[in-house]
Design a protein around this motif. Structure first.
Motif, PDB file in Angstrom:
ATOM      1  N   THR A 121      -3.658  -3.922  -6.061  1.00 13.99           N
ATOM      2  CA  THR A 121      -3.492  -2.764  -5.179  1.00 13.99           C
ATOM      3  C   THR A 121      -3.702  -1.468  -5.947  1.00 13.99           C
ATOM      4  N   HIS A 177       0.800  -1.222   0.000  1.00 13.34           N
ATOM      5  CA  HIS A 177       0.000   0.000   0.000  1.00 13.34           C
ATOM      6  C   HIS A 177       0.832   1.272   0.000  1.00 13.34           C
ATOM      7  N   LYS A 223       2.556   0.182  -4.235  1.00 12.19           N
ATOM      8  CA  LYS A 223       1.409  -0.013  -5.134  1.00 12.19           C
ATOM      9  C   LYS A 223       1.849  -0.597  -6.478  1.00 12.19           C
TER      10      LYS A 223
END
Length: 351
Positions: A184, A176, A179
């Motif tokens: 994601t 996160h 990415k």
């Protein structure tokens, strides 16, 4: 005085799985049947990706308030779906995210029940006060065992094996910040950056032998713990957790502990709170649908009440946001909620 946030009892229809499953047991989840008591670990009763998509399309056709959107594709080209109930962008919005890890599916089964419930007249009051977003299966490749590495050590029988990782062997809940993975990217580009989200619950599973106060837990919860999170965001996250705890731990079959989690922003609980300024809560249900270690998987006899725990969590939080009672949630319970520990025979598995 502490305000109660208990929702109305789940209807008989909701207590049944979207796909036929066992009924909830009367005793506490944590002390319920373990691996040996459940016999075979199997995936045969869990919705496949295609069954989930068929269900979502059917509900989309039936429910005027629902909209189904494809937000991207997995490594293997499977569409990633977002279920939307947005009547007024000015209303508070909550996102429910399931199955970042493909072997953690009972939260998806519960989310499908919740979606079905939102199509009934009994949910009109909830939808009048809150916008709801649901990503019911982020890691579809892992959920289907369609990956570029061997699953020969995984223990589940049935239609397929299921893995924590995506097709490239990457843990999506460590992606996160960078990415890099398409799953994601789809979440951040087409959900987090596109919609004004106020709350998010990230639904996972952990192993089977975590305990609080000497009793095995049915699940555990945790707010953002990165020092970069705005204190106001952390407080709102704790309020979200208060609603969950009040509705689940008091049932007689639910028993929640405080999850022991890190501060890395690569994890959605922390990263999304910092990047988007939203309240986030991790909910770790007990037991996984498949694993390469026996101590982490839980047999199908436990499915019913863990699915019910998911439905209770989603219904209670949506209702509390819709009627505004979440603003009065008493977060003082966090000060005394014991961190869960692991019984011998299992090491803690990261969220």
């Amino acid at each position: 005085m502490k305000k109660s946030f208990k929702t109305l009892a789940v209807s008989g229809a909701l207590a049944l799985a979207v796909l036929a499953g066992p009924a909830p047991l009367a005793h506490a989840v944590g002390e319920g049947p373990n691996y040996d008591g459940n016999g075979q670990i199997t995936t045969s009763k869990l919705a496949t990706y295609d069954q989930m998509v068929s269900f979502l399309k059917d509900q989309d056709a039936r429910q005027p308030a629902m909209e189904l959107e494809v937000i991207g594709q997995t490594v293997k080209g499977r569409d990633i779906h977002l279920v939307k109930y947005i009547s007024d962008p000015a209303k508070p919005t909550i996102l429910y995210l399931t199955q970042q890890h493909g072997n953690e599916q009972l939260t998806t089964e519960g989310a499908l029940q919740f979606i079905k419930h939102l199509g009934t007249g009994k949910s009109a009051d909830i939808l009048e006060g809150v916008n709801i977003l649901v990503v019911p299966m982020l890691n579809a490749d892992g959920a289907m065992g369609d990956v570029n590495f061997s699953l020969e050590d995984y223990i589940a029988k049935g239609d397929r094996n299921m893995t924590r990782y995506n097709a490239e062997g990457v843990d999506l809940n460590r992606d996160h910040v960078a990415k890099i993975q398409p799953e994601t990217q789809a979440l951040h580009n087409n959900v987090m950056s596109k919609y004004h989200i106020d709350y998010m619950i990230d639904l996972h599973h952990q192993g089977t032998r975590s305990q609080r106060d000497g009793e095995l837990v049915s699940g555990s919860i945790l707010y953002p713990t990165t020092p970069k999170a705005d204190p106001a965001v952390v407080e709102r996250s704790k309020q979200l957790g208060a609603v969950v705890f009040d509705n689940v731990d008091s049932t007689g079959w639910g028993h929640l502990g405080k999850y022991v989690g890190g501060s890395a922003e690569t994890i959605s609980r922390n990263g999304l709170a910092v990047e988007y300024g939203i309240a986030t809560l991790l909910f770790e249900m007990r037991g996984m649908s498949d694993h390469y270690l026996d101590g982490y998987a839980l047999g199908l006899r436990s499915n019913g009440y863990l699915i019910k725990q998911t439905v209770t969590t989603l219904t209670a939080t949506a209702a509390a946001i819709a009627d505004g009672s979440i603003a009065d949630a008493d977060t003082s319970f966090w000060d005394s909620l014991a961190e869960q520990t692991s019984r011998p025979g299992e090491e803690a598995d990261d969220e």
